[in-house]
Design a protein around this motif. Structure first.
Motif, PDB file in Angstrom:
ATOM      1  N   LYS A   1       0.855  -1.190   0.000  1.00 16.41           N
ATOM      2  CA  LYS A   1       0.000   0.000   0.000  1.00 16.41           C
ATOM      3  C   LYS A   1       0.892   1.242   0.000  1.00 16.41           C
ATOM      4  N   VAL A   2       0.655   2.138  -0.924  1.00 20.23           N
ATOM      5  CA  VAL A   2       1.416   3.383  -1.000  1.00 20.23           C
ATOM      6  C   VAL A   2       1.024   4.274   0.177  1.00 20.23           C
ATOM      7  N   VAL A   3       2.043   4.782   0.907  1.00 26.80           N
ATOM      8  CA  VAL A   3       1.766   5.695   2.023  1.00 26.80           C
ATOM      9  C   VAL A   3       2.349   7.081   1.793  1.00 26.80           C
ATOM     10  N   ALA A   4       3.287   7.197   0.850  1.00 29.53           N
ATOM     11  CA  ALA A   4       3.891   8.505   0.552  1.00 29.53           C
ATOM     12  C   ALA A   4       4.600   8.424  -0.797  1.00 29.53           C
ATOM     13  N   ARG A   5       4.949   9.601  -1.298  1.00 30.35           N
ATOM     14  CA  ARG A   5       5.688   9.691  -2.561  1.00 30.35           C
ATOM     15  C   ARG A   5       6.896  10.589  -2.372  1.00 30.35           C
ATOM     16  N   LEU A   6       7.952  10.266  -3.096  1.00 30.24           N
ATOM     17  CA  LEU A   6       9.183  11.052  -3.095  1.00 30.24           C
ATOM     18  C   LEU A   6       9.635  11.156  -4.543  1.00 30.24           C
ATOM     19  N   ASN A   7       9.450  12.324  -5.142  1.00 29.54           N
ATOM     20  CA  ASN A   7       9.729  12.494  -6.566  1.00 29.54           C
ATOM     21  C   ASN A   7       8.973  11.426  -7.345  1.00 29.54           C
ATOM     22  N   ASP A   8       9.668  10.580  -8.100  1.00 33.27           N
ATOM     23  CA  ASP A   8       9.004   9.541  -8.889  1.00 33.27           C
ATOM     24  C   ASP A   8       8.980   8.195  -8.173  1.00 33.27           C
ATOM     25  N   TYR A   9       9.221   8.218  -6.862  1.00 39.74           N
ATOM     26  CA  TYR A   9       9.249   6.985  -6.068  1.00 39.74           C
ATOM     27  C   TYR A   9       8.051   6.902  -5.142  1.00 39.74           C
ATOM     28  N   GLU A  10       7.684   5.677  -4.812  1.00 43.65           N
ATOM     29  CA  GLU A  10       6.614   5.449  -3.854  1.00 43.65           C
ATOM     30  C   GLU A  10       7.176   4.725  -2.639  1.00 43.65           C
ATOM     31  N   ILE A  11       6.697   5.126  -1.468  1.00 39.58           N
ATOM     32  CA  ILE A  11       7.019   4.454  -0.227  1.00 39.58           C
ATOM     33  C   ILE A  11       5.779   3.636   0.109  1.00 39.58           C
ATOM     34  N   LYS A  12       5.973   2.317   0.258  1.00 37.97           N
ATOM     35  CA  LYS A  12       4.858   1.405   0.464  1.00 37.97           C
ATOM     36  C   LYS A  12       5.050   0.633   1.767  1.00 37.97           C
ATOM     37  N   VAL A  13       3.954   0.279   2.411  1.00 32.49           N
ATOM     38  CA  VAL A  13       3.994  -0.636   3.546  1.00 32.49           C
ATOM     39  C   VAL A  13       3.366  -1.948   3.109  1.00 32.49           C
TER      40      VAL A  13
ATOM     41  N   HIS B   1       6.368  -7.094   8.911  1.00 40.34           N
ATOM     42  CA  HIS B   1       5.911  -5.775   8.489  1.00 40.34           C
ATOM     43  C   HIS B   1       7.108  -5.072   7.878  1.00 40.34           C
ATOM     44  N   ALA B   2       6.934  -4.519   6.690  1.00 42.22           N
ATOM     45  CA  ALA B   2       8.066  -3.931   5.987  1.00 42.22           C
ATOM     46  C   ALA B   2       7.661  -2.681   5.217  1.00 42.22           C
ATOM     47  N   VAL B   3       8.676  -1.925   4.860  1.00 39.28           N
ATOM     48  CA  VAL B   3       8.537  -0.754   3.997  1.00 39.28           C
ATOM     49  C   VAL B   3       9.293  -1.060   2.709  1.00 39.28           C
ATOM     50  N   LEU B   4       8.696  -0.720   1.581  1.00 38.50           N
ATOM     51  CA  LEU B   4       9.324  -0.863   0.271  1.00 38.50           C
ATOM     52  C   LEU B   4       9.473   0.519  -0.336  1.00 38.50           C
ATOM     53  N   ILE B   5      10.571   0.740  -1.028  1.00 36.90           N
ATOM     54  CA  ILE B   5      10.751   1.985  -1.777  1.00 36.90           C
ATOM     55  C   ILE B   5      11.129   1.600  -3.188  1.00 36.90           C
ATOM     56  N   GLU B   6      10.328   2.078  -4.141  1.00 36.68           N
ATOM     57  CA  GLU B   6      10.557   1.750  -5.543  1.00 36.68           C
ATOM     58  C   GLU B   6       9.864   2.785  -6.426  1.00 36.68           C
ATOM     59  N   PRO B   7      10.254   2.859  -7.702  1.00 32.66           N
ATOM     60  CA  PRO B   7       9.617   3.829  -8.591  1.00 32.66           C
ATOM     61  C   PRO B   7       8.106   3.592  -8.710  1.00 32.66           C
ATOM     62  N   SER B   8       7.388   4.654  -8.974  1.00 31.55           N
ATOM     63  CA  SER B   8       5.939   4.560  -9.165  1.00 31.55           C
ATOM     64  C   SER B   8       5.613   3.531 -10.235  1.00 31.55           C
ATOM     65  N   GLY B   9       4.572   2.751  -9.974  1.00 31.01           N
ATOM     66  CA  GLY B   9       4.072   1.820 -10.976  1.00 31.01           C
ATOM     67  C   GLY B   9       4.741   0.463 -11.013  1.00 31.01           C
TER      68      GLY B   9
END
Length: 125
Positions: free
Chosen positions: A21-33, A93-101
């Protein structure tokens, strides 16, 4: 006024396994839980690295040349194009950071591919 993102609170709202689930965005990246348990599918992301940050539990990232074991507070970046398979004996429980989409199953596709979900993001687009 912008508010900080409470990762633990956002994770408490997640009910599905292996469905980021996307919780925030950083430029063209999404931070997901994400919450995970069991073994995922072997897959790779041909065009991007993928960051895993463990918040709770123990996550193993299986790689063909050796496994990486992550404990709370540890992260690992899977380089682009490297086939990997996350596995968790208990719930993680984890956080993922990767480009949008980016699809969670990368090039493997299939029925474990999660639908895009930014419902936990305060800046849903």
């Amino acid at each position: 006024m912008p508010q900080p993102v409470d990762i633990v609170q956002k994770l408490s709202l997640v009910t599905e396994q292996w469905s980021p689930k996307v919780v925030a965005r950083l430029n063209d990246y999404e931070i997901k839980v994400v919450k995970v348990q069991g073994e995922f599918v072997w897959h790779s992301h041909d065009d991007t690295d993928e960051l895993f940050l463990v918040v709770d539990g123990v996550l193993t990232i299986q790689l063909h040349d050796g496994d990486v074991v992550l404990h709370p507070g540890q992260l690992y970046v899977v380089p682009k194009g490297v086939e990997h398979c996350p596995i968790a004996d208990g719930e993680v429980h984890a956080v993922l950071i990767e480009p949008s989409g980016v699809a969670n199953t990368g090039s493997a596709g299939g029925d474990r591919t999660a639908a895009y979900d930014d419902s936990l993001s305060s800046s849903a687009r």
